[in-house]
Design an enzyme around this catalytic site. Structure first.
Site, mmCIF file in Angstrom:
data_model
loop_
_atom_site.group_PDB
_atom_site.id
_atom_site.type_symbol
_atom_site.label_atom_id
_atom_site.label_comp_id
_atom_site.label_asym_id
_atom_site.label_seq_id
_atom_site.Cartn_x
_atom_site.Cartn_y
_atom_site.Cartn_z
ATOM 1 N N GLY A 193 40.588 38.411 40.012
ATOM 2 C CA GLY A 193 40.488 39.522 39.070
ATOM 3 C C GLY A 193 39.998 40.759 39.779
ATOM 4 N N SER A 194 39.372 41.641 39.030
ATOM 5 C CA SER A 194 38.974 42.929 39.596
ATOM 6 C C SER A 194 37.767 42.779 40.522
ATOM 7 C CB SER A 194 38.635 43.888 38.458
ATOM 8 O OG SER A 194 37.581 43.348 37.699
ATOM 9 N N LYS A 219 39.677 29.248 32.319
ATOM 10 C CA LYS A 219 39.567 30.324 31.331
ATOM 11 C C LYS A 219 40.605 31.394 31.661
ATOM 12 C CE LYS A 219 37.478 34.120 31.014
ATOM 13 N NZ LYS A 219 38.630 34.847 30.432
ATOM 14 N N ALA A 278 34.340 42.773 38.577
ATOM 15 C CA ALA A 278 33.963 41.470 38.011
ATOM 16 C C ALA A 278 33.598 40.503 39.128
ATOM 17 C CB ALA A 278 35.104 40.919 37.163
ATOM 18 N N GLY A 279 34.335 40.591 40.234
ATOM 19 C CA GLY A 279 34.060 39.715 41.380
ATOM 20 C C GLY A 279 32.649 39.907 41.912
ATOM 21 N N GLU A 331 42.447 51.200 43.314
ATOM 22 C CA GLU A 331 43.596 50.412 42.868
ATOM 23 C C GLU A 331 44.067 50.936 41.516
ATOM 24 O OE1 GLU A 331 42.889 46.266 41.674
ATOM 25 O OE2 GLU A 331 44.511 45.776 43.056
HETATM 26 P P1 NAD Z 1 39.235 41.417 35.258
HETATM 27 O O1 NAD Z 1 38.349 41.241 36.425
HETATM 28 O O2 NAD Z 1 38.796 42.335 34.195
HETATM 29 O O3 NAD Z 1 39.494 40.005 34.534
HETATM 30 C C1 NAD Z 1 39.969 38.872 35.222
HETATM 31 C C2 NAD Z 1 39.476 37.623 34.518
HETATM 32 O O4 NAD Z 1 38.074 37.522 34.655
HETATM 33 C C3 NAD Z 1 39.728 37.583 33.028
HETATM 34 O O5 NAD Z 1 39.949 36.240 32.645
HETATM 35 C C4 NAD Z 1 38.414 38.101 32.439
HETATM 36 O O6 NAD Z 1 38.196 37.657 31.118
HETATM 37 C C5 NAD Z 1 37.419 37.505 33.400
HETATM 38 N N1 NAD Z 1 36.187 38.249 33.615
HETATM 39 C C6 NAD Z 1 36.020 39.592 33.629
HETATM 40 N N2 NAD Z 1 34.741 39.889 33.932
HETATM 41 C C7 NAD Z 1 34.103 38.724 34.144
HETATM 42 C C8 NAD Z 1 32.763 38.371 34.517
HETATM 43 N N3 NAD Z 1 31.840 39.296 34.738
HETATM 44 N N4 NAD Z 1 32.450 37.067 34.651
HETATM 45 C C9 NAD Z 1 33.390 36.110 34.459
HETATM 46 N N5 NAD Z 1 34.668 36.383 34.091
HETATM 47 C C10 NAD Z 1 35.018 37.674 33.946
HETATM 48 O O7 NAD Z 1 40.608 41.820 35.874
HETATM 49 P P2 NAD Z 1 41.970 42.103 35.117
HETATM 50 O O8 NAD Z 1 41.973 43.505 34.649
HETATM 51 O O9 NAD Z 1 42.220 41.050 34.124
HETATM 52 O O10 NAD Z 1 42.995 41.895 36.343
HETATM 53 C C11 NAD Z 1 43.364 42.894 37.187
HETATM 54 C C12 NAD Z 1 42.607 42.814 38.496
HETATM 55 O O11 NAD Z 1 42.774 41.547 39.143
HETATM 56 C C13 NAD Z 1 43.092 43.815 39.506
HETATM 57 O O12 NAD Z 1 42.004 44.496 40.073
HETATM 58 C C14 NAD Z 1 43.799 42.983 40.558
HETATM 59 O O13 NAD Z 1 43.843 43.525 41.817
HETATM 60 C C15 NAD Z 1 43.058 41.720 40.522
HETATM 61 N N6 NAD Z 1 43.885 40.634 41.022
HETATM 62 C C16 NAD Z 1 43.615 40.099 42.258
HETATM 63 C C17 NAD Z 1 44.407 39.103 42.784
HETATM 64 C C18 NAD Z 1 44.131 38.504 44.135
HETATM 65 O O14 NAD Z 1 44.601 37.428 44.424
HETATM 66 N N7 NAD Z 1 43.385 39.162 45.000
HETATM 67 C C19 NAD Z 1 45.471 38.615 42.050
HETATM 68 C C20 NAD Z 1 45.726 39.161 40.794
HETATM 69 C C21 NAD Z 1 44.912 40.161 40.295
#
Ligand code: NAD
Length: 482
Positions: free
Chosen positions: A230-231, A178, A234-235, A385
């Site tokens: 991701g963030s 996804k 969300a993690g 961040e």
């Molecule tokens: P985000 O967490 O909002 O979204 C990331 C992905 O997760 C998207 O596909 C989104 O649709 C999905 N998502 C969001 N909430 C979810 C949930 N509750 N359950 C399942 N899926 C969900 O993050 P973003 O704004 O798209 O990306 C930026 C963030 O990602 C930053 O905080 C950045 O530091 C982090 N990031 C981390 C790494 C790493 O390797 N540590 C790499 C790249 C980005």
């Protein structure tokens, strides 16, 4: 305009369950550049069912000899290579990544990762016969873990996708991917490449959608493992779900890493590496060293060098070869970054360069590269961040204090140490609480594990450790003593 009408599920293009669509805009022009269907729960059900069937097939992908899987992954790598220029272009248009970078990260890296992990499983036995202490022998097998839900963000979408797909597929897993709604067009190109390469049906499935759909996929009963980048927010939500389900999960989350400039550093001669380690991709990379720790004795000089760097960067059309800083991915992201800049000013930090929108760029979500001096590590801009081209320069008195400041963070993902003395740099690097850290540069090498500690995540990608995230251990006790 790039428009798709169907999802890649079960090796074919399938009509989506609903007519709802995701529209994609250019980060640089704000114009509509394409659209894809927005997945509904029924589409995820279909995708998981296809991945489940493919995984459970007794003659299927998971049971193939690893060398046979490696042949298919080589074809996948070639199919991606033939699309690499278009992949890079699509990513750049969608998220503003400078094209020179997206050629390298987004076009170039995925085939490298596929070949690396395919080679790992075909050249190294994934099982071991271990003589026991009780007289028998144990056969220890690394089996594919099952159906993987891979959820990726928009900032480096292709490289991050293949940090997951390459080891998962090589291990024998099947995947439901996804992508983030901001960067879906490149993911559909990946699906086209998979189809051309002849990945068996159901081995890779791609469904587009937002966070609700992601959450639905994470909790789906047909999923065996979740791999998320991701963030941190969300993690945490995903970790809660996986905790309840006792479902294995890898989390690559946010960061607020330190670039520690030691008192013997020659920043001017390593300025390109310093740029790459702190401001790459318009500041939209999780491992960037966005807190610059500068020795009190050379503080003004460091602030000047970094401010000169930020001032010198070419901002503009991310498709132009000369551009070093493009726009941010979305209006929302620009607002977020501008909010942090306002907060930094309000907290008492001093802007030496940037702080606003660049002149002459009336369209697109641009923010000037910005340097804050006189930052206290307690300030919000040093703790949270920002995910934009904003650096905070924090003074320190001695090495111990530099390490203490670096470690005074909820995060622990990347970082760097800048010095003329490699041994000294390594000694400092060993004391920094972080999953990864570089000396006079920062680059994720495919052979070494990448990932974070504390709020930066759980688990590792890349290296053999990255493969292990998609395997589970099974022990067969052979000839046990009676
Ligand atoms: P985000 O967490 O909002 O979204 C990331 C992905 O997760 C998207 O596909 C989104 O649709 C999905 N998502 C969001 N909430 C979810 C949930 N509750 N359950 C399942 N899926 C969900 O993050 P973003 O704004 O798209 O990306 C930026 C963030 O990602 C930053 O905080 C950045 O530091 C982090 N990031 C981390 C790494 C790493 O390797 N540590 C790499 C790249 C980005």
């Amino acid at each position: 305009m790039i428009d798709y009408d169907s999802f890649y599920i079960g090796g074919d293009w399938r009509t989506p369950a609903t007519a709802t669509r995701i529209e994609v805009r250019s980060a640089a022009t704000e114009e509509l550049v394409g659209s894809v269907p927005e997945g509904a729960e029924r589409d995820v059900d279909d995708a998981v069912a296809a991945a489940r069937r493919a995984f459970d097939d007794p003659q299927g992908w998971a049971r193939w000899d690893p060398a046979r899987r490696a042949e298919v992954l080589e074809r996948f790598a070639q199919a991606l290579e033939s699309r690499a220029a278009e992949t890079a272009r699509r990513v750049t248009v969608q998220n503003g990544m400078p094209i020179t970078l997206s050629r390298n990260f987004e076009g170039g890296f995925p085939p490298v990762l596929l070949r690396y992990f395919a080679g790992m499983v075909s050249e190294n036995p994934q099982e071991e016969s271990r003589p026991g202490m009780l007289g028998g022998t144990s056969l220890v097998i690394r089996e594919p873990i099952g159906v993987v839900a891979a959820i990726v963000p928009w900032n480096v979408p292709q490289a991050i996708t293949f940090l997951k797909l390459a080891p998962a597929l090589a291990a024998g897993c099947t995947v439901v991917l996804k992508p983030a709604p901001e960067t879906v067009l490149d993911a559909f190109l990946t699906a086209e490449a998979a189809r051309e390469a002849g990945l068996p049906e159901g081995v890779l499935n791609v469904v587009a959608g937002g966070r609700e759909l992601g959450a639905y996929l994470v909790a789906h009963p047909g999923v065996d493992k979740v791999s998320f980048t991701g963030s941190t927010g969300a993690g945490r939500a995903i970790a809660e779900t996986c905790g309840r389900l006792l479902r294995p999960v890898t989390l690559e989350l946010g960061g607020k890493s330190a670039a520690i400039v030691l008192d013997d550093a020659d920043l001017a001669s390593t300025i390109e590496s310093f740029f790459a380690a702190t401001l790459l991709n318009n500041g939209q990379i999780c491992w960037l060293g966005t807190r610059v720790l500068a020795p009190q004795a050379r503080y003004q000089e460091v602030v000047d060098t970094i401010s000169d760097l930020a001032r010198s960067l070419a901002i503009g059309d991310p498709l132009a070869e000369s551009t070093q800083v493009g726009p941010l991915v979305s209006a929302r992201q620009r607002d977020r970054v501008e909010g942090y800049i306002a907060k930094g000013k309000a907290e008492g930090a001093r802007i030496t360069v940037g702080g606003g929108r660049p002149d002459g760029l009336d369209h697109g979500w641009f923010v000037q590269p910005t340097v804050f001096a006189d930052v206290d590590n307690k300030y919000t801009i040093a703790q949270e961040e920002i995910f934009g081209p904003v650096l905070s320069v924090i003074p320190y008195t001695d090495e111990d204090q530099a390490v203490a400041i670096a470690n005074d963070s909820d995060y622990g993902l990347g970082g760097s140490v800048w010095t003329r003395d490699g041994e000294r740099g390594e000694a400092v690097a060993r004391r920094v609480a972080s999953g990864t850290i570089g000396i006079n540069a920062y680059a994720n090498d495919p052979t070494a594990p990448f990932g974070g500690i504390k709020a930066s995540g759980i688990g590792r990608e890349l290296g053999p450790e990255g493969l292990h995230g998609y395997q589970q251990l099974k022990t067969i006790y052979l000839d046990p003593p009676s």
